[in-house]
Design a protein around this motif. Structure first.
Motif, PDB file in Angstrom:
ATOM      1  N   TYR A 224       0.876  -1.188   0.109  1.00 50.33           N
ATOM      2  CA  TYR A 224       0.159  -0.053  -0.305  1.00 50.33           C
ATOM      3  C   TYR A 224       0.934   1.328   0.037  1.00 50.33           C
ATOM      4  CZ  TYR A 224       0.996   0.536   4.921  1.00 50.33           C
ATOM      5  OH  TYR A 224       1.517   0.650   6.254  1.00 50.33           O
ATOM      6  N   LEU A 225       0.209   2.291  -0.206  1.00 54.67           N
ATOM      7  CA  LEU A 225       1.025   3.448  -0.377  1.00 54.67           C
ATOM      8  C   LEU A 225       0.079   4.818  -0.235  1.00 54.67           C
ATOM      9  CD1 LEU A 225       2.039   4.652  -3.896  1.00 54.67           C
ATOM     10  CD2 LEU A 225       0.015   3.275  -3.376  1.00 54.67           C
ATOM     11  N   THR A 226       0.693   6.127   0.265  1.00 54.47           N
ATOM     12  CA  THR A 226      -0.115   6.950   0.652  1.00 54.47           C
ATOM     13  C   THR A 226       0.013   7.840  -0.907  1.00 54.47           C
ATOM     14  OG1 THR A 226       0.091   7.077   3.005  1.00 54.47           O
ATOM     15  CG2 THR A 226      -0.310   9.406   1.767  1.00 54.47           C
ATOM     16  N   ILE A 227      -1.212   8.283  -1.443  1.00 53.82           N
ATOM     17  CA  ILE A 227      -1.097   9.113  -2.480  1.00 53.82           C
ATOM     18  C   ILE A 227      -1.923  10.569  -2.190  1.00 53.82           C
ATOM     19  CG2 ILE A 227      -2.164   9.676  -4.818  1.00 53.82           C
ATOM     20  CD1 ILE A 227      -2.190   6.401  -5.075  1.00 53.82           C
ATOM     21  N   ASN A 228      -0.882  11.665  -2.607  1.00 48.51           N
ATOM     22  CA  ASN A 228      -1.173  12.905  -2.194  1.00 48.51           C
ATOM     23  C   ASN A 228      -1.733  13.911  -3.418  1.00 48.51           C
ATOM     24  OD1 ASN A 228      -0.150  13.005   0.334  1.00 48.51           O
ATOM     25  ND2 ASN A 228       1.738  13.051  -0.578  1.00 48.51           N
TER      26      ASN A 228
ATOM     27  N   GLU B 123      -2.749  -2.774  -4.667  1.00 55.29           N
ATOM     28  CA  GLU B 123      -3.302  -3.984  -5.457  1.00 55.29           C
ATOM     29  C   GLU B 123      -4.602  -4.295  -4.938  1.00 55.29           C
ATOM     30  OE1 GLU B 123      -0.757  -7.470  -4.082  1.00 55.29           O
ATOM     31  OE2 GLU B 123       0.226  -6.177  -2.798  1.00 55.29           O
ATOM     32  N   ASN B 124      -5.412  -5.267  -5.645  1.00 58.02           N
ATOM     33  CA  ASN B 124      -6.603  -5.728  -5.537  1.00 58.02           C
ATOM     34  C   ASN B 124      -6.929  -6.690  -4.176  1.00 58.02           C
ATOM     35  OD1 ASN B 124      -7.667  -4.000  -7.333  1.00 58.02           O
ATOM     36  ND2 ASN B 124      -7.640  -5.598  -9.138  1.00 58.02           N
ATOM     37  N   LEU B 125      -8.083  -6.537  -3.481  1.00 54.03           N
ATOM     38  CA  LEU B 125      -8.102  -7.491  -2.424  1.00 54.03           C
ATOM     39  C   LEU B 125      -8.314  -8.949  -2.745  1.00 54.03           C
ATOM     40  CD1 LEU B 125      -8.687  -7.312   0.700  1.00 54.03           C
ATOM     41  CD2 LEU B 125     -10.962  -7.604   0.221  1.00 54.03           C
TER      42      LEU B 125
ATOM     43  N   TYR C  86      -4.650 -11.224 -10.019  1.00 54.93           N
ATOM     44  CA  TYR C  86      -5.517 -10.294 -10.214  1.00 54.93           C
ATOM     45  C   TYR C  86      -6.344  -9.793  -8.952  1.00 54.93           C
ATOM     46  CZ  TYR C  86      -4.271 -11.164 -14.859  1.00 54.93           C
ATOM     47  OH  TYR C  86      -3.503 -11.544 -16.098  1.00 54.93           O
ATOM     48  N   GLY C  87      -6.450 -10.582  -7.954  1.00 55.39           N
ATOM     49  CA  GLY C  87      -7.357 -10.201  -6.712  1.00 55.39           C
ATOM     50  C   GLY C  87      -8.882 -11.051  -7.074  1.00 55.39           C
ATOM     51  N   GLY C  88      -9.451 -11.087  -6.112  1.00 53.26           N
ATOM     52  CA  GLY C  88     -10.724 -11.690  -6.162  1.00 53.26           C
ATOM     53  C   GLY C  88     -11.815 -10.993  -7.091  1.00 53.26           C
TER      54      GLY C  88
ATOM     55  N   LEU D  56      -3.406   0.221 -11.304  1.00 53.00           N
ATOM     56  CA  LEU D  56      -4.304  -0.032 -11.720  1.00 53.00           C
ATOM     57  C   LEU D  56      -4.272  -1.298 -12.734  1.00 53.00           C
ATOM     58  CD1 LEU D  56      -7.548  -0.293 -11.130  1.00 53.00           C
ATOM     59  CD2 LEU D  56      -7.712   1.381 -13.167  1.00 53.00           C
ATOM     60  N   ILE D  57      -4.847  -2.687 -12.636  1.00 53.54           N
ATOM     61  CA  ILE D  57      -4.551  -3.557 -13.778  1.00 53.54           C
ATOM     62  C   ILE D  57      -5.898  -3.965 -14.223  1.00 53.54           C
ATOM     63  CG2 ILE D  57      -2.522  -4.280 -12.619  1.00 53.54           C
ATOM     64  CD1 ILE D  57      -4.267  -6.658 -11.315  1.00 53.54           C
ATOM     65  N   GLY D  58      -5.735  -4.656 -15.465  1.00 50.77           N
ATOM     66  CA  GLY D  58      -6.927  -5.290 -16.011  1.00 50.77           C
ATOM     67  C   GLY D  58      -7.374  -6.633 -15.386  1.00 50.77           C
TER      68      GLY D  58
END
Length: 304
Positions: A107-111, A127-129, A162-164, A239-241
């Motif tokens: 994770y990261l902090t985006i300003n 990343e996706n959960l 890709y995550g669930g 963000l990924i497809g």
């Protein structure tokens, strides 16, 4: 351009929102997903028509009864492959382990700027959960005693990468009957849903900050999408497809992705909810009303 549901549900209407206040271009995105007229729902600025081009997946389909990959040769996917190289080198990405299944997330902090044009920040998973027991993509996520997920092509290795994919009620952690009736009164501020403890579901306001991250340039969405998914990933959101489960059919792996917000449509709350769609070839984001029974990705935000 019509969507027919195998469950004989009516087609959903699609709404769009303009995401960037400084972009003047709108583009059309290829889709086969919904048959609805698009309408402006926000004063923010970049919008794309929600059309997407169905693409075939090269993923290997495994047994739908499997809840774990049977391939002994599979190695866990390296999620850093799609991260921002600059932010990776700077140490912007932190690590968090979900105590429910021992899975580690970056994770990261985006300003950036919020919808009022003020400086704001959000700490969000990069990343996706991926949590829950896999169920066949043709089935409902109807067991309220546990978290259930779809894995693209019923292949758990795709969940790792890709995550669930989750129906609306599952993502909200509400009774499965909320997929067919209104449950708007059960959505709370900082709604946790299936996110880990001390995390909550991503909202549209959060995503606006991500899109309008400091240092991002027009077209803004390219600063959000990972390289390989039509972007430059300036903000590090990566963000990924991930594709999605649309009317119990998996679609558009590496070409498109959707995610639900913790809110309902004000017109069709019994069958539809707001979501955001992103396509590899678009220059904007569209916000839509779609069936709650579709399976979409989930991102989580860290509580302050």
């Amino acid at each position: 351009d019509k969507s027919s549901s195998s469950e004989n549900k009516s087609s959903s209407s699609t709404k769009e929102t303009k995401v960037s206040s400084d972009s003047k271009s709108s583009s059309s995105v290829k889709t086969d997903d919904s048959s609805s007229s698009n309408k402006d729902v926000s004063s923010s600025s970049v919008s794309s028509s929600s059309s997407e081009n169905q693409s075939s997946s090269s993923s290997v389909k495994q047994s739908s009864s499997s809840v774990a990959s049977s391939s002994s040769e599979y190695k866990p996917y390296n999620h850093q492959k799609v991260f921002s190289f600059v932010r990776l080198l700077s140490g912007a990405y932190k690590k968090f382990t979900d105590e429910r299944n021992g899975r580690m997330y970056y994770y990261l902090t985006i300003n950036g700027k919020n919808q009022d044009g003020e400086s704001a920040s959000v700490t969000v998973m990069a990343e996706n959960l991926n949590i829950g027991e896999m169920v066949d993509g043709t089935k409902e996520q109807s067991n309220d005693s546990k978290i259930e997920r779809y894995c693209y092509n019923d292949d758990t290795t795709n969940c790792d990468k890709y995550g669930g994919l989750y129906q609306w009620a599952e993502a909200m952690q509400l009774p499965s009957e909320c997929n067919t009736r209104t449950c708007a009164d059960q959505i709370k501020p900082n709604h946790q849903g299936i996110c880990p403890k001390d995390w909550r579901l991503l909202t549209y306001d959060d995503f606006y900050i991500v899109v309008h991250a400091d240092g991002n340039v027009n077209p803004l969405v390219e600063g959000v999408r990972a390289q390989g998914f039509g972007g430059h990933n300036y903000c590090g959101y990566s963000l990924i497809g991930a594709g999605y489960n649309w009317n119990y059919t998996f679609k558009n792996l590496n070409e498109g992705t959707y995610w639900f917000y913790p809110e309902e449509s004000d017109k069709n709350a019994d069958v539809a909810t707001y979501s955001t769609n992103q396509n590899k070839y678009s220059s904007g984001f569209s916000r839509n009303e779609v069936y709650k029974t579709h399976g979409f990705s989930v991102r989580c935000v860290k509580l302050d």
